[in-house]
Structure formats: structure tokens, C-alpha cells
Design an enzyme around this catalytic site. Structure first.
Site, PDB file in Angstrom:
ATOM      1  CB  CYS A   1      -2.598  -1.471   9.082  1.00  0.00           C
ATOM      2  SG  CYS A   1      -1.329  -1.347   7.854  1.00  0.00           S
TER       3      CYS A   1
ATOM      4  CG  HIS B   1      -1.949  -0.985   1.318  1.00  0.00           C
ATOM      5  ND1 HIS B   1      -2.197  -1.718   2.466  1.00  0.00           N
ATOM      6  CD2 HIS B   1      -2.853  -1.391   0.395  1.00  0.00           C
ATOM      7  CE1 HIS B   1      -3.213  -2.544   2.235  1.00  0.00           C
ATOM      8  NE2 HIS B   1      -3.632  -2.369   0.987  1.00  0.00           N
TER       9      HIS B   1
END
Length: 258
Positions: free
Chosen positions: A248, A163
Site C-alpha cells: 500500500c 482489498h
């Protein structure tokens, strides 16, 4: 009552089955991961954040990475459509949680795919990683939702990590930090500070100069402390085995309560 809120989600008993794409798979100690998650949540609370638990999704191994299920801007929640089909059941519980908080809810629709870990907000600029999980259709949909609210959506290439926020995050003054070998184009960011460790690229802004960081990046912590910041270190080693990082594991909702 803390003004800042953070969504968190208890790890699934199936955490060890979580997806791995850019690193070699290692054995995950689920019991230790739960202890680390509880310590992470406790650290948020110690620094003035009210933690709100999203309903667990025990059948979804990656569901602890709650950030991937929603993108927040001002009072608007954009429910994602994760790039990995196996993760799409994670979003329902997050949608319920943000709706209970009074957020306006929007959705990414097919053919768009978006993981929240690909989104880095700096003031009203929203950088979106064009990664293996987030596609151009999702970028277009993000623009339709957020640009009328004053945001500027900027897509950036992500090819070396899972990501965008696996590669870069931002300091309180907006300076982007990243480990250069993992950042496709550092020049895309107006201010960029290289850091010496991969996990040092990930910080959560706790307020003031305090930065929540992984304990696996001591050299980066020293660098940032020397620049006047206050690193707050947490051990998330079990989640790092699944390409997870400090960002996250929560969705920060400070924008709603400023």
C-alpha cells in the site's frame, strides 16, 4: 541512477483518523508511523529503487496509502476514483507526479469506483478485486484502458478483507500467495501457495529473489526463505492498524524503465 522508481507519500498528521472497515480500531502512534515510513522508504532505496515523494495531502488521513490512487500498466497511469468518498482528494497529487514522469494518464469516471489496492498484476494478467471499494463499472473501464495494450483483466471476488492485495500478492515466478481464511477463491489463481500468517500474504518484489515483507510475518518469511527467496523485513505495525501493508505504501514503476 536506479532504473526502478517508487512513488511514496509522507503520512498525514491526521493518520490516526484513517478508515478501518474489517478490523477493530486501535490507537495509532503517528510519530512512530513516520519513523516506520522513513525506514520503509530507506529500505526501497537500499535495494536499488529511486523514491519519488508525491506532494503530501495532510488533510487526507489515508493518503500515505499511495497505491490506492493509481494503477500502472506499461507507461499508462490509470487514476482511480476511490470507493471511499473521503479519499477522492488524494488522487490529484498522484496524477501530477505520474504526469511529470511522462506517463500517459487515464481516469476512472463516475459511476466507477476503484482502489489501487484491489489490483494485482502478474505479467499481462491484471486481477481486480470486486470489493467494497471497487465496482463492476470500474472493471469495465479498466478493460477499455488496458486490454488494447495487451492486458487481460480478470475480476475476482473480495469479501473477507479490504482489498484484493490485503489477501494475496505474487512471488517473482507468478505464484500467488495468501492466507487461506481470507481468500475467497484460491482456485481462481493458476498457482496458489498458502502462507501461515495474514500479513505474510503481502510482498513487494524488490528484484531478483528479494521480497519486501512485514516483520509481523516471521513464519511466512521462513517459509519463503526455505523456497529460495530472500525476505527483507520492515516494521509497519502502525500502518497495519489501519489495514495497511507493504504494498500500500508505494507505487512501483519498474515497467517504465525496463
Amino acid at each position: 541512477m536506479p532504473s526502478n522508481k517508487a512513488l511514496i507519500r509522507r503520512p498525514s498528521p491526521r493518520l490516526a483518523e484513517g478508515l478501518v472497515t474489517h478490523i477493530e480500531r486501535e490507537k495509532v502512534d503517528v510519530d512512530r508511523a513516520l519513523e516506520q515510513w522513513e525506514a520503509y522508504a530507506g529500505t526501497l532505496r537500499e535495494h536499488g529503487w529511486e523514491t519519488i515523494e508525491v506532494e503530501p495531502a495532510d488533510d487526507c488521513p489515508d493518503s500515505v496509502f499511495v497505491e490506492d490512487a493509481v494503477v500502472m500498466y506499461k507507461n499508462v497511469a490509470l487514476i482511480t476514483r476511490p470507493g471511499a468518498e473521503s479519499r477522492r482528494e488524494e488522487t490529484a497529487g498522484v496524477e501530477e507526479a505520474v504526469a511529470r514522469l511522462g506517463c500517459s494518464v487515464n481516469w476512472i469516471w463516475e459511476p466507477g469506483t476503484l482502489d489501487g489496492g484491489d489490483v494485482l498484476k502478474i505479467d499481462d494478467t491484471i486481477y481486480v478485486g470486486r470489493s467494497g471499494r471497487t465496482n463492476a463499472a470500474a472493471v469495465q473501464q479498466m478493460r477499455a484502458v488496458f486490454e488494447p495494450l495487451g492486458a487481460r483483466v480478470v475480476p475476482v471476488p473480495v469479501t473477507k478483507v479490504l482489498h484484493l492485495k490485503s489477501a494475496v500478492t505474487a512471488l517473482p515466478d507468478g505464484t500467488v500467495i495468501g492466507h487461506v481464511p481470507l481468500v475467497d477463491k484460491p482456485s481462481l489463481f493458476p498457482r496458489f501457495l498458502p502462507v501461515p500468517e495474514e500479513s505474510g500474504a503481502h510482498v513487494v518484489l524488490l528484484g531478483g529473489d528479494r521480497l519486501l515483507m512485514a516483520a509481523s510475518a516471521p513464519n511466512t518469511a521462513d517459509l519463503l526463505a526455505d523456497l529460495g527467496h530472500e525476505p527483507v523485513l520492515v516494521d509497519i505495525s502502525e500502518f497495519e492498524k489501519l489495514e495497511g501493508c507493504v504494498t500500500c505504501l508505494s507505487v512501483r514503476l519498474r515497467e517504465l524503465y525496463d
